[in-house]
Design a protein around this motif. Structure first.
Motif, PDB file in Angstrom:
ATOM      1  N   PHE A 435       0.847  -1.194   0.000  1.00 52.68           N
ATOM      2  CA  PHE A 435       0.000   0.000   0.000  1.00 52.68           C
ATOM      3  C   PHE A 435       0.889   1.253   0.000  1.00 52.68           C
ATOM      4  O   PHE A 435       1.904   1.275   0.678  1.00 52.68           O
ATOM      5  CB  PHE A 435      -0.887  -0.027   1.250  1.00 52.68           C
ATOM      6  N   PRO A 436       0.545   2.277  -0.782  1.00 57.35           N
ATOM      7  CA  PRO A 436      -0.702   2.510  -1.506  1.00 57.35           C
ATOM      8  C   PRO A 436      -0.696   2.080  -2.980  1.00 57.35           C
ATOM      9  O   PRO A 436      -1.602   2.449  -3.721  1.00 57.35           O
ATOM     10  CB  PRO A 436      -0.856   4.025  -1.408  1.00 57.35           C
ATOM     11  N   ALA A 437       0.317   1.323  -3.403  1.00 60.30           N
ATOM     12  CA  ALA A 437       0.310   0.851  -4.792  1.00 60.30           C
ATOM     13  C   ALA A 437      -0.896  -0.046  -5.036  1.00 60.30           C
ATOM     14  O   ALA A 437      -1.550   0.036  -6.074  1.00 60.30           O
ATOM     15  CB  ALA A 437       1.606   0.113  -5.112  1.00 60.30           C
ATOM     16  N   THR A 438      -1.184  -0.914  -4.071  1.00 62.74           N
ATOM     17  CA  THR A 438      -2.373  -1.766  -4.134  1.00 62.74           C
ATOM     18  C   THR A 438      -2.960  -1.898  -2.737  1.00 62.74           C
ATOM     19  O   THR A 438      -2.326  -1.528  -1.745  1.00 62.74           O
ATOM     20  CB  THR A 438      -2.051  -3.182  -4.665  1.00 62.74           C
ATOM     21  N   THR A 439      -4.155  -2.455  -2.673  1.00 63.04           N
ATOM     22  CA  THR A 439      -4.787  -2.670  -1.369  1.00 63.04           C
ATOM     23  C   THR A 439      -4.412  -4.000  -0.745  1.00 63.04           C
ATOM     24  O   THR A 439      -4.743  -4.245   0.418  1.00 63.04           O
ATOM     25  CB  THR A 439      -6.324  -2.589  -1.504  1.00 63.04           C
ATOM     26  N   ASP A 440      -3.739  -4.860  -1.497  1.00 63.43           N
ATOM     27  CA  ASP A 440      -3.323  -6.150  -0.939  1.00 63.43           C
ATOM     28  C   ASP A 440      -2.059  -6.616  -1.658  1.00 63.43           C
ATOM     29  O   ASP A 440      -2.121  -7.094  -2.797  1.00 63.43           O
ATOM     30  CB  ASP A 440      -4.429  -7.192  -1.080  1.00 63.43           C
ATOM     31  N   ALA A 441      -0.924  -6.466  -0.990  1.00 63.02           N
ATOM     32  CA  ALA A 441       0.372  -6.756  -1.612  1.00 63.02           C
ATOM     33  C   ALA A 441       0.607  -8.241  -1.846  1.00 63.02           C
ATOM     34  O   ALA A 441       1.585  -8.609  -2.496  1.00 63.02           O
ATOM     35  CB  ALA A 441       1.498  -6.194  -0.730  1.00 63.02           C
ATOM     36  N   ARG A 442      -0.272  -9.098  -1.363  1.00 60.78           N
ATOM     37  CA  ARG A 442      -0.054 -10.542  -1.510  1.00 60.78           C
ATOM     38  C   ARG A 442      -0.398 -11.050  -2.904  1.00 60.78           C
ATOM     39  O   ARG A 442      -0.100 -12.203  -3.228  1.00 60.78           O
ATOM     40  CB  ARG A 442      -0.909 -11.295  -0.479  1.00 60.78           C
ATOM     41  N   PHE A 443      -1.013 -10.214  -3.717  1.00 59.44           N
ATOM     42  CA  PHE A 443      -1.536 -10.693  -4.991  1.00 59.44           C
ATOM     43  C   PHE A 443      -1.024  -9.864  -6.166  1.00 59.44           C
ATOM     44  O   PHE A 443      -0.566  -8.737  -6.001  1.00 59.44           O
ATOM     45  CB  PHE A 443      -3.065 -10.673  -4.967  1.00 59.44           C
ATOM     46  N   THR A 444      -1.126 -10.452  -7.345  1.00 57.13           N
ATOM     47  CA  THR A 444      -0.773  -9.789  -8.591  1.00 57.13           C
ATOM     48  C   THR A 444      -2.020  -9.657  -9.452  1.00 57.13           C
ATOM     49  O   THR A 444      -2.947 -10.454  -9.343  1.00 57.13           O
ATOM     50  CB  THR A 444       0.304 -10.583  -9.359  1.00 57.13           C
ATOM     51  N   SER A 445      -2.036  -8.652 -10.333  1.00 57.01           N
ATOM     52  CA  SER A 445      -3.140  -8.528 -11.279  1.00 57.01           C
ATOM     53  C   SER A 445      -2.714  -8.922 -12.689  1.00 57.01           C
ATOM     54  O   SER A 445      -3.505  -8.814 -13.621  1.00 57.01           O
ATOM     55  CB  SER A 445      -3.690  -7.094 -11.284  1.00 57.01           C
ATOM     56  N   VAL A 446      -1.469  -9.364 -12.845  1.00 55.46           N
ATOM     57  CA  VAL A 446      -0.952  -9.810 -14.140  1.00 55.46           C
ATOM     58  C   VAL A 446      -0.327 -11.190 -13.977  1.00 55.46           C
ATOM     59  O   VAL A 446       0.392 -11.443 -13.010  1.00 55.46           O
ATOM     60  CB  VAL A 446       0.093  -8.824 -14.706  1.00 55.46           C
ATOM     61  N   GLY A 447      -0.575 -12.067 -14.935  1.00 54.79           N
ATOM     62  CA  GLY A 447      -0.107 -13.445 -14.845  1.00 54.79           C
ATOM     63  C   GLY A 447      -1.161 -14.329 -14.223  1.00 54.79           C
ATOM     64  O   GLY A 447      -2.092 -13.856 -13.556  1.00 54.79           O
ATOM     65  N   ALA A 448      -1.025 -15.618 -14.429  1.00 54.23           N
ATOM     66  CA  ALA A 448      -2.056 -16.558 -13.978  1.00 54.23           C
ATOM     67  C   ALA A 448      -2.234 -16.585 -12.464  1.00 54.23           C
ATOM     68  O   ALA A 448      -3.293 -16.992 -11.970  1.00 54.23           O
ATOM     69  CB  ALA A 448      -1.741 -17.963 -14.488  1.00 54.23           C
ATOM     70  N   ASP A 449      -1.234 -16.128 -11.716  1.00 53.11           N
ATOM     71  CA  ASP A 449      -1.422 -16.049 -10.260  1.00 53.11           C
ATOM     72  C   ASP A 449      -2.499 -15.039  -9.874  1.00 53.11           C
ATOM     73  O   ASP A 449      -2.953 -15.023  -8.728  1.00 53.11           O
ATOM     74  CB  ASP A 449      -0.105 -15.688  -9.571  1.00 53.11           C
ATOM     75  N   ALA A 450      -2.914 -14.192 -10.832  1.00 54.27           N
ATOM     76  CA  ALA A 450      -4.010 -13.259 -10.575  1.00 54.27           C
ATOM     77  C   ALA A 450      -5.299 -13.996 -10.220  1.00 54.27           C
ATOM     78  O   ALA A 450      -6.186 -13.443  -9.558  1.00 54.27           O
ATOM     79  CB  ALA A 450      -4.241 -12.372 -11.791  1.00 54.27           C
ATOM     80  N   ILE A 451      -5.421 -15.238 -10.650  1.00 53.59           N
ATOM     81  CA  ILE A 451      -6.608 -16.054 -10.349  1.00 53.59           C
ATOM     82  C   ILE A 451      -6.769 -16.227  -8.837  1.00 53.59           C
ATOM     83  O   ILE A 451      -7.890 -16.308  -8.325  1.00 53.59           O
ATOM     84  CB  ILE A 451      -6.498 -17.423 -11.049  1.00 53.59           C
TER      85      ILE A 451
END
Length: 497
Positions: A435-451
């Motif tokens: 944060f504040p780049a994202t609301t949850d640093a544990r996850f990605t929004s790019v790549g299959a791990d976004a699932i």
């Protein structure tokens, strides 16, 4: 055609999205992957009309949109392939031990979809991060129905993509509520979706203000839900002395090209360049001045972004500690963004952290440190970022381990040289950050791990094999990877592992 979707219509779509969840539970992962491939084929079949419409609405060039369309298709197909192998669902099987005291039950766990997901389309990627973008693809891959709120900056483009998805859903025999598409210009329409009790998760790409507002609304619900908001970043570059000395002009050219790519409208735009003062930094800045002088203004995505860019850049340049380093010789017209370079001393930044806030557009801030200690102080004060780049030689990096260690705690992706604007779609990519780049640093929004954002674990205890989900049955009919009694395998339960 693009009037606000009424509350009554939204209610109906949400009820269908809830109903579709039951079908998503019953149909196999293989069926879901086939649907995703069908959606990819429909998008691929969209011809000149899609590109021309997106060009008209976003002012993005044809070559950029052709590439982005290919990226979008790849996302759907690669995520489909990923769920076929089953790794993301983390199937776990621990078989019973009846003669243990007390007896150990048969336990089988798998990750399942959270439920209906609201996706907010982004303006800067009308294909890859909007209606048919990675958030929609990853939520559907997880087994969730999706309600997309079209971005008001490109409603025609969004509609073309939504129609392609809906056609694939119908032709593949899925419930129409698997995907819904709504329009809404007001903040209230988005807030209504986030607060609706049938919605179980939210995905957002955009500004800090927008993402944080949605997060706060979701957190205050009677049943709080996760909001995965990617809210931008200044993506700083820390230039170490040896690298800067080796080729200051070349580094300046590389930095400026990344800064102004797409009129600076990337969430990975390297908005801040940090270095220690000296003759090499002076050469670097002189080269940047030459670059910016000959860089013509360009049309931004829409007037709202252009106005915000002018307002934010003017605000930063009005600060007493900030000096204008360079700008284009040619003036910008309405709707355009002009590349601007500013400079400030690190001590001023340390006294006013707001100078390190994102200016979305082709705005670069060069920060001069007195020495390495001041660079370390700046690193400690830095807020969470999507990416941070270390411009360095191997030898210089070995001498700055404390700095590198600090920066690892501040970002989701740490680059060794190069520029951060390219974001590869693959498993090892991390497009997210503290944060504040994202609301949850544990996850990605790019790549299959976004699932993973849209999954939750569900454990089955002592269930008859015939009633278990296919992914957990003894025979492993899906042929996916599972951890059986602590061994990762595709073998059936009872086989010799």
């Amino acid at each position: 055609m693009y009037t606000e979707t009424s509350r009554e219509q939204v209610e109906g779509l949400l009820l269908k999205a809830e109903q579709a969840i039951q079908q998503l539970k019953k149909r196999s992962i293989a069926d879901r992957a086939a649907l995703m491939d069908a959606i990819a084929a429909k998008i691929e079949g969209l011809g000149r009309e899609l590109i021309a419409t997106a060009m008209e609405e976003s002012h993005l060039p044809e070559a950029r949109l052709v590439g982005e369309k290919a990226r979008t298709i790849f996302q759907w197909r690669s995520y489909a392939d990923h769920i076929r192998n089953g790794i993301c669902f983390e199937a776990r099987i621990d078989t019973a031990i009846p003669d243990k005291t007390p007896p150990k039950p048969d336990l089988r766990k798998i990750k399942v979809g959270l439920g209906p997901v609201v996706v907010f389309g982004a303006s800067n990627f009308p294909f890859a991060f909007s209606t048919a973008g990675g958030d929609t693809a990853s939520a559907l891959a997880a087994g969730c129905s999706v309600i997309v709120k079209a971005h008001p900056g490109h409603p025609k483009t969004s509609t073309l993509m939504a129609q392609a998805i809906a056609e694939a859903i119908q032709e593949e025999g899925w419930h129409e509520g698997v995907f819904s598409h709504v329009y809404g210009h007001s903040n209230e329409s988005g807030a209504y979706l986030v607060q609706h009790p049938l919605v179980k998760s939210v995905a957002f790409t955009g500004s800090y203000g927008g993402g944080k507002a949605l997060f706060d609304l979701a957190d205050k619900r009677k049943e709080p839900i996760p909001v995965f908001a990617e809210m931008g970043s200044i993506n700083p570059i820390f230039a170490l002395p040896d690298k800067l000395a080796a080729d200051p002009r070349g580094l300046a050219s590389q930095y400026f090209a990344s800064l102004t790519l797409g009129v600076g409208q990337f969430c990975t735009n390297p908005g801040v360049f940090i270095a220690i003062k000296g003759k090499d930094l002076a050469v670097f800045k002189a080269a940047l001045q030459n670059e910016v002088a000959s860089c013509p203004p360009a049309t931004m995505l829409h007037d709202g972004i252009a106005k915000a860019y002018h307002t934010m850049s003017k605000k930063v340049l009005s600060q007493p500690a900030v000096r204008l380093l360079g700008k284009a010789d040619q003036s910008a017209t309405e709707g355009q963004g002009m590349a601007l370079l500013a400079e400030a001393e690190a001590k001023s930044i340390l006294a006013n952290e707001h100078l390190l806030e994102e200016v979305f557009g082709p705005f670069g801030l060069i920060v001069t440190c007195e020495n390495e200690d001041e660079m370390l102080m700046l690193a400690r004060q830095l807020k969470g970022q999507l990416s941070i780049t270390i411009a360095s030689t191997d030898a210089d990096a070995a001498k700055h381990t404390e700095l590198i260690g600090l920066l690892q705690d501040k970002c989701g992706r740490l680059l060794f040289n190069g520029m951060p604007t390219g974001v590869e779609v693959c498993l090892a990519m991390q497009h997210g950050g503290p944060f504040p780049a994202t609301t949850d640093a544990r996850f990605t929004s790019v790549g299959a791990d976004a699932i993973q954002r849209f999954l939750r674990p569900l454990s089955f205890q002592n269930w008859p094999d015939a009633l278990l989900p296919d992914a957990l049955k003894d025979a492993n009919p899906l042929g996916i990877y599972r951890t059986v009694n602590n061994v990762l395998t595709k073998e059936a339960v009872g086989s010799k592992l």
